[in-house]
Scaffold this motif. Structure first.
Motif, short mmCIF file in Angstrom:
data_model
loop_
_atom_site.label_atom_id
_atom_site.label_comp_id
_atom_site.label_asym_id
_atom_site.label_seq_id
_atom_site.Cartn_x
_atom_site.Cartn_y
_atom_site.Cartn_z
N ASP A 34 0.83 -1.08 -0.06
CA ASP A 34 -0.06 0.22 -0.03
C ASP A 34 0.89 1.23 0.27
O ASP A 34 1.74 1.38 0.58
CB ASP A 34 -0.76 0.33 1.25
N GLY A 35 0.51 2.09 -0.92
CA GLY A 35 1.15 3.40 -0.69
C GLY A 35 2.14 3.80 -1.87
O GLY A 35 2.56 4.67 -2.22
N ALA A 36 2.77 2.61 -2.27
CA ALA A 36 3.91 2.49 -3.26
C ALA A 36 3.23 2.25 -4.67
O ALA A 36 2.26 1.67 -4.71
CB ALA A 36 4.68 1.61 -3.02
N VAL A 37 3.94 3.02 -5.56
CA VAL A 37 3.45 2.79 -7.04
C VAL A 37 4.17 1.55 -7.34
O VAL A 37 5.27 1.06 -7.52
CB VAL A 37 4.05 3.86 -7.84
N PRO A 47 -2.16 -0.05 -5.57
CA PRO A 47 -3.03 -0.90 -5.45
C PRO A 47 -4.12 -0.36 -4.57
O PRO A 47 -5.42 -0.81 -4.91
CB PRO A 47 -2.45 -2.17 -4.74
N SER A 48 -3.74 0.30 -3.51
CA SER A 48 -4.78 0.74 -2.41
C SER A 48 -5.89 1.93 -3.13
O SER A 48 -6.99 2.01 -2.97
CB SER A 48 -4.09 1.49 -1.46
N VAL A 49 -5.21 2.70 -4.18
CA VAL A 49 -5.86 3.67 -5.04
C VAL A 49 -6.90 2.93 -5.91
O VAL A 49 -8.17 3.30 -5.56
CB VAL A 49 -4.80 4.51 -5.62
N ALA A 50 -6.29 1.91 -6.61
CA ALA A 50 -7.25 1.33 -7.39
C ALA A 50 -8.50 0.46 -6.74
O ALA A 50 -9.46 0.64 -7.11
CB ALA A 50 -6.38 0.23 -8.28
N LEU A 51 -8.24 0.14 -5.75
CA LEU A 51 -9.17 -0.75 -4.81
C LEU A 51 -10.30 0.32 -4.19
O LEU A 51 -11.45 0.01 -4.21
CB LEU A 51 -8.71 -1.59 -3.84
N ARG A 52 -9.99 1.42 -3.64
CA ARG A 52 -10.63 2.46 -3.09
C ARG A 52 -11.67 3.07 -4.15
O ARG A 52 -12.63 3.42 -3.80
CB ARG A 52 -9.95 3.45 -2.39
N GLN A 53 -10.91 3.21 -5.54
CA GLN A 53 -11.80 3.90 -6.56
C GLN A 53 -12.89 2.71 -7.15
O GLN A 53 -13.82 3.17 -7.97
CB GLN A 53 -10.63 4.33 -7.67
N SER A 54 -12.81 1.43 -6.70
CA SER A 54 -13.44 0.55 -7.63
C SER A 54 -15.17 0.78 -7.37
O SER A 54 -15.92 0.48 -8.35
CB SER A 54 -12.99 -0.77 -7.05
N ALA A 55 -15.64 1.14 -5.99
CA ALA A 55 -16.95 1.21 -5.91
C ALA A 55 -17.51 2.70 -6.71
O ALA A 55 -18.69 2.22 -7.25
CB ALA A 55 -16.97 1.89 -4.29
N LEU A 159 -23.05 -3.58 -2.89
CA LEU A 159 -22.52 -2.07 -2.88
C LEU A 159 -21.87 -1.81 -1.62
O LEU A 159 -20.83 -1.50 -1.69
CB LEU A 159 -23.61 -1.08 -3.08
N ALA A 160 -22.35 -2.34 -0.34
CA ALA A 160 -21.77 -2.35 0.83
C ALA A 160 -20.34 -3.21 0.56
O ALA A 160 -19.21 -2.59 1.24
CB ALA A 160 -22.43 -2.88 1.91
N ALA A 161 -20.32 -4.33 -0.05
CA ALA A 161 -19.05 -4.99 -0.17
C ALA A 161 -17.89 -4.04 -0.98
O ALA A 161 -16.82 -3.97 -0.61
CB ALA A 161 -19.24 -6.25 -0.85
N ALA A 162 -18.53 -3.47 -1.70
CA ALA A 162 -17.50 -2.61 -3.08
C ALA A 162 -17.10 -1.59 -2.05
O ALA A 162 -15.94 -1.13 -2.08
CB ALA A 162 -18.04 -2.23 -4.15
N GLU A 163 -18.13 -0.76 -1.30
CA GLU A 163 -17.39 0.34 -0.57
C GLU A 163 -16.55 0.06 0.61
O GLU A 163 -15.93 0.92 0.99
CB GLU A 163 -18.83 1.17 -0.21
N LEU A 164 -16.70 -1.04 1.13
CA LEU A 164 -15.75 -1.45 2.18
C LEU A 164 -14.41 -1.35 1.76
O LEU A 164 -13.33 -1.08 2.62
CB LEU A 164 -16.01 -3.02 2.64
N LEU A 165 -14.12 -1.48 0.41
CA LEU A 165 -12.81 -1.38 -0.09
C LEU A 165 -12.40 0.13 0.00
O LEU A 165 -11.19 0.43 -0.23
CB LEU A 165 -12.61 -1.82 -1.37
N ARG A 166 -13.24 1.03 0.28
CA ARG A 166 -12.76 2.31 0.50
C ARG A 166 -11.93 2.42 1.75
O ARG A 166 -11.31 3.54 1.99
CB ARG A 166 -14.09 3.33 0.68
#
Length: 285
Positions: A34-37, A47-55, A159-166
């Protein structure tokens, strides 16, 4: 089965073969954290950015077909409940048909599939059993559930499952794979329920806020698979509960997303069709 919750002192009701009870890190080595490109992720996205944006990507796509599996392991017993249906992410509504694992109930009759309708802050269930008339729906206030309906209803709200990735704390990129003929990017990590609740949309925030107060720990291990458009194709969480025993109970919730753009009309039950009588818990308690 009722899963005891140490933090809240209440209970999180988990669906089992007896019916649906209404009740009260995973990191692998060798990958970018997380946090590294990550050079091998699209456009160098962490990775964390892609996951947080998936919702947000799901909500832009509006609708999809979904398949769910909720599997519990407790005391050496494994039970799985499977569902299929569709979901509208912009409206926060969806419809699933759940199949229980047992071929017949205590009275010898074959168990009918359970129909669930998701709506912001509410879950409607038909063929709930336990004395509920066959033509009636049961309405559950998901903001009053100690798990925010992440596991109570026998299927995690898509939707809750996806938003949990935020609330992704840390994540690793595992590389590309083929999933049902679709090229996807595989991630592993942990999500923080409290962080996700703070970043969630207004439709999901109340439920995730309830879940943040109810679970023993906020950290939830996950595996996620995103396609080239950044859409979720598969998402799996592993929830753990004390359940009053040294080994506790593990709940694995798996969701598959496909058929994006599929029409997903959802009509909420009429007030007259909602059962308001007493509902027995699983096992007759």
């Amino acid at each position: 089965m009722v899963v005891q919750d140490r933090r809240s002192g209440g209970a999180v009701a988990v669906a089992t073969a007896a019916g649906l009870a209404l009740g009260a890190g995973l990191l692998t080595s060798g990958c970018t954290t997380d946090g590294a490109v990550a050079d091998d992720t699209p456009a160098g996205t962490a990775p964390s950015v892609a996951l947080r944006q998936s919702a947000d990507t799901l909500m832009r796509g509006a609708t999809s077909q979904v398949r769910t599996t909720l599997e519990t392991i407790s005391g050496g017993t494994r039970v799985a409940i499977r569902g299929a249906g569709h979901y509208d992410y912009r409206r926060g509504t969806g419809r699933l048909r759940l199949v229980l694992p047992e071929p017949a109930g205590p009275d010898g009759r074959v168990r009918e599939p359970i129909t669930e309708i998701f709506a912001p802050g509410a879950l409607y269930m038909k063929n709930r059993g336990a004395g509920v008339p066959a033509d009636k729906w049961v309405r559950v206030d998901t903001t009053a559930l100690s798990d925010g309906n992440l596991v109570t209803g026998g299927a995690t709200d898509p939707l809750a499952a996806a938003e949990l990735l935020r609330g992704t704390r840390r994540a690793t990129y595992e590389g590309e794979e083929l999933l049902h003929g679709v090229r996807v990017r595989h991630y592993r990590g942990t999500a923080d329920i409290g962080v996700a609740a703070g970043a969630a949309s207004k439709r999901t925030k109340p439920s995730l806020t309830a879940a943040e107060k109810g679970f023993t720990t906020d950290a939830v291990p996950f595996e996620a698979y995103l396609d080239e458009a950044g859409r979720l194709r598969k998402l799996q969480y592993r929830f753990s509960f004390a359940n009053g025993s040294p080994r506790g109970t593990d709940v694995t919730s798996t969701l598959s997303y496909s058929g994006f753009g599929t029409k997903a009309p959802v009509e909420l039950p009429r007030r007259a069709d909602i059962y308001t009588g007493r509902i027995a818990a699983a096992g007759g308690r």
